[in-house]
Design an enzyme around this catalytic site. Structure first.
Site, PDB file in Angstrom:
ATOM      1  N   LYS A  76       6.006  -0.682  -8.790  1.00 45.28           N
ATOM      2  CA  LYS A  76       5.621   0.036 -10.003  1.00 45.28           C
ATOM      3  C   LYS A  76       6.041  -0.705 -11.252  1.00 45.28           C
ATOM      4  O   LYS A  76       7.214  -1.018 -11.448  1.00 45.28           O
ATOM      5  CB  LYS A  76       6.254   1.427 -10.023  1.00 45.28           C
ATOM      6  CG  LYS A  76       5.636   2.328 -11.063  1.00 45.28           C
ATOM      7  CD  LYS A  76       6.559   3.441 -11.487  1.00 45.28           C
ATOM      8  CE  LYS A  76       7.437   2.962 -12.623  1.00 45.28           C
ATOM      9  NZ  LYS A  76       7.804   4.008 -13.580  1.00 45.28           N
TER      10      LYS A  76
ATOM     11  N   ASP B 287       2.248   2.139 -14.129  1.00 42.39           N
ATOM     12  CA  ASP B 287       2.653   3.460 -14.632  1.00 42.39           C
ATOM     13  C   ASP B 287       2.562   3.427 -16.155  1.00 42.39           C
ATOM     14  O   ASP B 287       3.565   3.386 -16.856  1.00 42.39           O
ATOM     15  CB  ASP B 287       4.085   3.751 -14.161  1.00 42.39           C
ATOM     16  CG  ASP B 287       4.554   5.144 -14.531  1.00 42.39           C
ATOM     17  OD1 ASP B 287       3.717   5.994 -14.880  1.00 42.39           O
ATOM     18  OD2 ASP B 287       5.776   5.378 -14.466  1.00 42.39           O
TER      19      ASP B 287
ATOM     20  N   LYS C 102       0.981   5.695 -18.071  1.00 44.02           N
ATOM     21  CA  LYS C 102       0.977   7.061 -18.638  1.00 44.02           C
ATOM     22  C   LYS C 102       0.181   7.088 -19.936  1.00 44.02           C
ATOM     23  O   LYS C 102       0.678   7.482 -20.989  1.00 44.02           O
ATOM     24  CB  LYS C 102       2.397   7.552 -18.885  1.00 44.02           C
ATOM     25  CG  LYS C 102       3.196   7.777 -17.621  1.00 44.02           C
ATOM     26  CD  LYS C 102       4.398   8.673 -17.899  1.00 44.02           C
ATOM     27  CE  LYS C 102       5.307   8.755 -16.709  1.00 44.02           C
ATOM     28  NZ  LYS C 102       6.030   7.506 -16.437  1.00 44.02           N
TER      29      LYS C 102
ATOM     30  N   ASP D  78      -4.386   9.233 -25.152  1.00 44.25           N
ATOM     31  CA  ASP D  78      -4.903   8.928 -26.489  1.00 44.25           C
ATOM     32  C   ASP D  78      -6.337   9.436 -26.529  1.00 44.25           C
ATOM     33  O   ASP D  78      -6.789  10.098 -25.583  1.00 44.25           O
ATOM     34  CB  ASP D  78      -4.827   7.405 -26.733  1.00 44.25           C
ATOM     35  CG  ASP D  78      -4.646   7.068 -28.214  1.00 44.25           C
ATOM     36  OD1 ASP D  78      -5.381   7.662 -29.037  1.00 44.25           O
ATOM     37  OD2 ASP D  78      -3.803   6.229 -28.545  1.00 44.25           O
TER      38      ASP D  78
ATOM     39  N   THR E  78       8.646  15.192 -13.914  1.00 42.38           N
ATOM     40  CA  THR E  78       9.654  15.766 -13.006  1.00 42.38           C
ATOM     41  C   THR E  78      11.023  15.908 -13.688  1.00 42.38           C
ATOM     42  O   THR E  78      11.945  16.462 -13.102  1.00 42.38           O
ATOM     43  CB  THR E  78       9.798  14.894 -11.740  1.00 42.38           C
ATOM     44  OG1 THR E  78       9.807  13.517 -12.123  1.00 42.38           O
ATOM     45  CG2 THR E  78       8.667  15.139 -10.778  1.00 42.38           C
TER      46      THR E  78
ATOM     47  N   ARG F  62      15.938   4.252  -9.671  1.00 42.20           N
ATOM     48  CA  ARG F  62      17.374   3.954  -9.661  1.00 42.20           C
ATOM     49  C   ARG F  62      18.048   3.958  -8.294  1.00 42.20           C
ATOM     50  O   ARG F  62      18.930   3.111  -8.077  1.00 42.20           O
ATOM     51  CB  ARG F  62      18.094   4.901 -10.642  1.00 42.20           C
ATOM     52  CG  ARG F  62      17.828   4.511 -12.086  1.00 42.20           C
ATOM     53  CD  ARG F  62      18.076   5.634 -13.050  1.00 42.20           C
ATOM     54  NE  ARG F  62      17.043   6.654 -12.959  1.00 42.20           N
ATOM     55  CZ  ARG F  62      16.952   7.707 -13.756  1.00 42.20           C
ATOM     56  NH1 ARG F  62      17.861   7.890 -14.697  1.00 42.20           N
ATOM     57  NH2 ARG F  62      15.969   8.579 -13.619  1.00 42.20           N
TER      58      ARG F  62
HETATM   59  O1  C5P Z   1      14.962   6.156 -11.328  1.00 43.54           O
HETATM   60  P1  C5P Z   1      13.971   7.185 -10.868  1.00 43.54           P
HETATM   61  O2  C5P Z   1      13.817   7.243  -9.355  1.00 43.54           O
HETATM   62  O3  C5P Z   1      14.195   8.535 -11.488  1.00 43.54           O
HETATM   63  O4  C5P Z   1      12.592   6.623 -11.402  1.00 43.54           O
HETATM   64  C1  C5P Z   1      11.396   7.341 -11.327  1.00 43.54           C
HETATM   65  C2  C5P Z   1      10.309   6.492 -11.873  1.00 43.54           C
HETATM   66  O5  C5P Z   1       9.096   7.221 -11.827  1.00 43.54           O
HETATM   67  C3  C5P Z   1      10.529   6.071 -13.315  1.00 43.54           C
HETATM   68  O6  C5P Z   1      10.031   4.754 -13.450  1.00 43.54           O
HETATM   69  C4  C5P Z   1       9.674   7.023 -14.105  1.00 43.54           C
HETATM   70  O7  C5P Z   1       9.167   6.421 -15.275  1.00 43.54           O
HETATM   71  C5  C5P Z   1       8.542   7.294 -13.114  1.00 43.54           C
HETATM   72  N1  C5P Z   1       7.814   8.528 -13.323  1.00 43.54           N
HETATM   73  C6  C5P Z   1       8.436   9.745 -13.377  1.00 43.54           C
HETATM   74  N2  C5P Z   1       7.709  10.869 -13.631  1.00 43.54           N
HETATM   75  C7  C5P Z   1       6.391  10.793 -13.771  1.00 43.54           C
HETATM   76  C8  C5P Z   1       5.727   9.556 -13.669  1.00 43.54           C
HETATM   77  C9  C5P Z   1       6.497   8.432 -13.430  1.00 43.54           C
HETATM   78  O8  C5P Z   1       9.659   9.842 -13.184  1.00 43.54           O
HETATM   79  N3  C5P Z   1       5.693  11.889 -13.962  1.00 43.54           N
END
Ligand code: C5P
Length: 249
Positions: free
Chosen positions: A31, A58, A60, A63, A123, A214
């Site tokens: 990603k 990703d 997102k 616009d 989330t 993470r």
């Molecule tokens: O570190 P963590 O596991 O929380 O990362 C989740 C990843 O998923 C991040 O890169 C975040 O930007 C991405 N993401 C998210 N929620 C969304 C879409 C993408 O947490 N709705």
């Protein structure tokens, strides 16, 4: 089988490329998010192309439709399998994204256009924060409404919490896919995520993809952390064998 998407959420192109070299051979989709897109996109693009990696951009996007079309056209390229937009950008914007991705992929003679996914409700948000921005009620209600809209727009699926997957599949059909961030192995720090589920839990709930950042990038051994998550996905997806009967022993 639920697929792992590993988020290359790191500050430099060099570290992102190192992680990509460790994680792509394990079968993870990679990603590319804000850090890479705004900080070092050209460099990571070249590294991922060399690895023939499977990529989720990703972005997102949100616009006016014309701008989203232009943005998505710039992101489509071989290897990119998924691009996301915000469902809150509305139906015409999501339609523009789906059409823009298909048109650009055809121009590039790609075998398949990237799937467009719509982010429903992040989330990291719970009912309290949604209330603050005028979206009262339970997160799940908004997620379901936005999922139906994304399906009408021609999106391949939605980004949501795994907690919401069963109701989305019931409403939109099992072919409408769910891509789920907010994934935390048991005992891992939730950080800023709120509507969280374990990898095995996401399999049970029917997620098609999980996104993990993470718990992999911050692990002392990211390759081992990814392997453990992949093992959990496989175990979660394994058919439950019936107990052996007494006379079979
Ligand atoms: O570190 P963590 O596991 O929380 O990362 C989740 C990843 O998923 C991040 O890169 C975040 O930007 C991405 N993401 C998210 N929620 C969304 C879409 C993408 O947490 N709705």
């Amino acid at each position: 089988m639920t697929q792992l998407i590993a988020a290359l959420d790191v500050a430099t192109a060099e570290r992102a490329a190192e992680l990509a070299c460790l994680l792509a051979p394990q079968g993870a989709i990679l990603k590319v998010g804000y850090e890479a897109l705004y900080g070092y996109h050209d460099a990571i693009r070249a590294s991922l192309r060399a690895l023939r990696a499977r990529i989720f951009v990703d972005a997102k996007l949100s616009d006016i439709p014309r701008t989203v079309t232009a943005g998505i056209r710039a992101l489509v390229e071989p290897g990119v399998e998924i691009i996301d937009v915000h469902a809150l950008g509305g139906l015409p914007m999501m339609r523009a994204a789906v059409e823009g991705a298909a048109e650009r992929a055809a121009e590039l003679t790609m075998e398949r256009a990237p799937k467009v996914f719509a982010v429903t409700i992040l989330t990291s948000l719970e009912a309290e924060e949604l209330d603050e921005i005028g979206l009262g009620g339970r997160p799940e209600e908004h997620v379901l409404r936005l999922a139906a809209l994304a399906q009408t727009a021609g999106c391949a699926g939605v980004v949501c919490s795994a907690l919401e997957v069963p109701r989305i599949k019931a409403a939109c059909g099992s072919a409408f896919e769910a891509l789920c961030p907010g994934i935390r192995p048991a005992g891992a720090d939730r950080g800023d995520q709120r509507r969280v589920v374990t990898p095995g839990g996401a399999v049970e709930l029917g997620a098609d993809y999980i996104v993990v950042g993470r718990p992999i990038t911050a692990a002392p051994d990211p390759a081992a952390a990814a392997r453990a998550i992949l093992d959990e996905l496989r175990a979660g997806a394994a058919p439950r064998l019936p107990e052996r009967s007494a006379d079979a022993r």
